[in-house]
Each structure stands twice: as C-alpha cells, then as structure tokens.
Design a protein around this motif. Structure first.
Motif, PDB file in Angstrom:
ATOM      1  N   PHE A   2       0.773  -1.106   0.075  1.00 47.46           N
ATOM      2  CA  PHE A   2      -0.085   0.177   0.035  1.00 47.46           C
ATOM      3  C   PHE A   2       0.649   1.352  -0.108  1.00 47.46           C
ATOM      4  O   PHE A   2       1.734   1.426   0.933  1.00 47.46           O
ATOM      5  CB  PHE A   2      -0.830  -0.019   1.423  1.00 47.46           C
ATOM      6  N   VAL A   3       0.746   2.355  -1.038  1.00 49.79           N
ATOM      7  CA  VAL A   3       1.537   3.269  -1.115  1.00 49.79           C
ATOM      8  C   VAL A   3       1.053   4.467  -0.409  1.00 49.79           C
ATOM      9  O   VAL A   3       1.370   5.633  -0.741  1.00 49.79           O
ATOM     10  CB  VAL A   3       1.809   3.618  -2.531  1.00 49.79           C
ATOM     11  N   GLY A   4       0.189   4.287   0.465  1.00 49.72           N
ATOM     12  CA  GLY A   4      -0.229   5.318   1.423  1.00 49.72           C
ATOM     13  C   GLY A   4      -1.757   6.325   0.995  1.00 49.72           C
ATOM     14  O   GLY A   4      -2.228   5.784  -0.116  1.00 49.72           O
ATOM     15  N   ASP A   5      -1.885   7.298   1.774  1.00 48.93           N
ATOM     16  CA  ASP A   5      -3.477   8.123   1.690  1.00 48.93           C
ATOM     17  C   ASP A   5      -4.382   7.004   1.782  1.00 48.93           C
ATOM     18  O   ASP A   5      -5.305   6.521   0.979  1.00 48.93           O
ATOM     19  CB  ASP A   5      -3.431   8.648   0.272  1.00 48.93           C
ATOM     20  N   LEU A   6      -4.297   6.192   2.894  1.00 52.92           N
ATOM     21  CA  LEU A   6      -5.346   4.962   3.025  1.00 52.92           C
ATOM     22  C   LEU A   6      -6.928   5.548   2.983  1.00 52.92           C
ATOM     23  O   LEU A   6      -7.382   4.631   2.603  1.00 52.92           O
ATOM     24  CB  LEU A   6      -5.025   4.339   4.614  1.00 52.92           C
ATOM     25  N   GLY A   7      -7.059   6.548   3.470  1.00 49.75           N
ATOM     26  CA  GLY A   7      -8.580   7.021   3.205  1.00 49.75           C
ATOM     27  C   GLY A   7      -8.520   8.240   2.803  1.00 49.75           C
ATOM     28  O   GLY A   7      -7.806   8.775   1.891  1.00 49.75           O
ATOM     29  N   THR A   8      -9.365   9.161   3.524  1.00 52.78           N
ATOM     30  CA  THR A   8      -9.746  10.614   2.991  1.00 52.78           C
ATOM     31  C   THR A   8      -8.812  11.648   3.917  1.00 52.78           C
ATOM     32  O   THR A   8      -9.001  12.789   3.515  1.00 52.78           O
ATOM     33  CB  THR A   8     -11.256  10.781   3.108  1.00 52.78           C
ATOM     34  N   PRO A  32       2.941   5.205   4.643  1.00 50.68           N
ATOM     35  CA  PRO A  32       2.095   6.082   4.763  1.00 50.68           C
ATOM     36  C   PRO A  32       2.054   7.238   4.102  1.00 50.68           C
ATOM     37  O   PRO A  32       3.416   8.009   3.829  1.00 50.68           O
ATOM     38  CB  PRO A  32       2.458   6.684   6.461  1.00 50.68           C
ATOM     39  N   GLY A  33       1.105   8.003   3.707  1.00 49.96           N
ATOM     40  CA  GLY A  33       0.937   9.054   2.717  1.00 49.96           C
ATOM     41  C   GLY A  33       1.010  10.359   3.514  1.00 49.96           C
ATOM     42  O   GLY A  33       0.770  10.425   4.770  1.00 49.96           O
TER      43      GLY A  33
END
Length: 256
Positions: A2-8, A32-33
C-alpha cells in the motif's frame, strides 16, 4: 503493498480502511502518505492488533530509535526502513523512502518527521536514505515510496509530473531520487520503484502515464482515483499486480 493515503484524511474513514487492511491474510507493506500523517499513531494501532496500544504510546511521545520502524505481525509500517525478503533461492531488499511525502523540494510535515524519525531537513533525509542503501546486502532492490522520485519527466502526464500549476514541472522527491541513484552506483539491481500520490486523472483532462521502464528499472504509479468503479451493475476495484523475478519486475493493472 500500500503506497499511502489510506483513506480521506478523516479519522473515521482512515480507521475503517486500516481495520479492513488488518483483516487481510496477506502480509502487508504500508507506506504512509500525506493524508495519513495526522492520524499515523492511531492507524498503526489499528494495523498492529494487540500491540496497538504499545505502538500508539511509543510513537506519540518517543523519538525515533532505529533505522527500522515496523508494526507487529504481518503488517510492516514503512518509512526510512529496509526489509529483506527471501524466496525460491534468491533475495530482495525493499527500501522504503520518506513517509508523508507530498513532492517537490520542501520537506513535508517537517515537525512530524523530526519527532517520529529524527529527520529535520532534506539533506538529512538524503543522508538517511543513502545510509539505508549502504546497508543492503542483496543484489536486487525494490524501492517503495508515497510520492515518486525526481527524474521521470516534467510533463503534466509524467508519472510524477505536475498537472496543477502553470509550466508543469517535475514534482518528484529529490531525496528518493538520490537514494535510487546511489543504489545503481553501488552496482545494485534496482528492479522497481513503486510510489503513488499523483493521481492518474489529470486536472484539465487526460490521464497520467503510470508505468515506465528506464535502465532496467520499472517505475510504477498505481494511484488511480477513484479505484472503485461501478460497471454495468458490477463493482470493480483497481489493483496493480507485480511479478518480481531475480533480474526483472513486470506490472499489470487488474480489476477485481
């Protein structure tokens, strides 16, 4: 991966996504983004299951103590870290770059990077990433970031090109690029670079290039937004499948 910005960027949505990820049977690498920065301790707690409270307490007040930062179990929270993988007679090192990156020459979320990772400037970030590369003991390397490196083009549709300002421009991370160049100078085989942040759909119309091979290195930007679409009554989710071999990496889009 997962390259980040998991949600909003809102706690309720981000926690819901993190809980869903924590239920996956597949081991996870999570970079984490920028949207994850504000809630990073809580997200790590959600991903870390039983050790969540310990992780939360450790990160909320403690300064960075080592070059490896990871959550418990099968979830690895990445950032200024390296991770060796052994499979079928050969080995690969995943080198994770700077967390919370937003592109350009500035150090995004400098206060958080200082608190959580002890990095206070772009120069220190370069030194940290170069030092990680020097510790790699495998021939093959895969780089993981939230935003990609500089050097992939200044056109608005380049993998990490700017589509949001006049004059376009390269919106990659210089510290990430320095680490990749250093790995190649060392003679390591950089099979691939995977990072997102810059959405495929461009402002003003058109789509971003998401895949490019340069000097035997495959650069992949999987940041398709929205990644969940409705097609004839069927819900489809966008993924990118990586096929990693000792001397080559390939990628293809997959709709599930």
């Amino acid at each position: 991966i997962f390259v980040g910005d998991l949600g909003t960027g809102t706690l309720s949505t981000d926690r819901r996504v993190a809980r869903a990820m924590a239920r996956l049977a597949t081991p996870l690498f999570v970079m984490p983004g920028n949207n994850d920065c504000a809630h990073a301790p809580m997200l790590r707690a959600e991903l870390g299951h039983g050790s969540g409270m310990a992780e939360l307490l450790r990160e909320s007040g403690a300064r960075h103590r080592s070059s490896f930062v990871g959550a418990s179990g099968d979830v690895v929270w990445c950032g200024y870290s390296r991770h060796r993988l052994d499979a079928e007679g050969w080995s690969l090192t995943v080198v994770a770059g700077r967390p919370y990156a937003m592109g350009g020459d500035s150090l995004s979320f400098a206060d958080e990077l200082t608190l959580r990772y002890g990095v206070r400037s772009m120069a220190e970030s370069i030194d940290r990433l170069v030092a990680l590369v020097d510790e790699v003991d495998t021939e093959a390397v895969l780089f993981l970031g939230h935003n990609g490196p500089t050097g992939l083009g200044a056109e608005r549709d380049a993998l990490w090109g700017s589509d949001f300002r006049d004059g376009e421009g390269d919106h990659g991370d210089p510290d990430f690029a320095a680490a990749i160049v250093h790995a190649k100078v060392r003679g390591l085989s950089v099979l691939g670079v995977v990072a997102g942040h810059m959405h495929h759909r461009l402002r003003g119309g058109g789509m971003r290039r998401w895949l490019e091979r340069r000097d035997d290195t495959l650069y992949v930007n999987p940041a398709r937004v929205p990644r969940i679409v409705h097609d004839g009554g069927c819900v489809k989710r966008h993924h990118v499948a990586l096929a990693i071999h000792p001397h080559r990496m390939d990628a293809e889009e997959v709709w599930v």
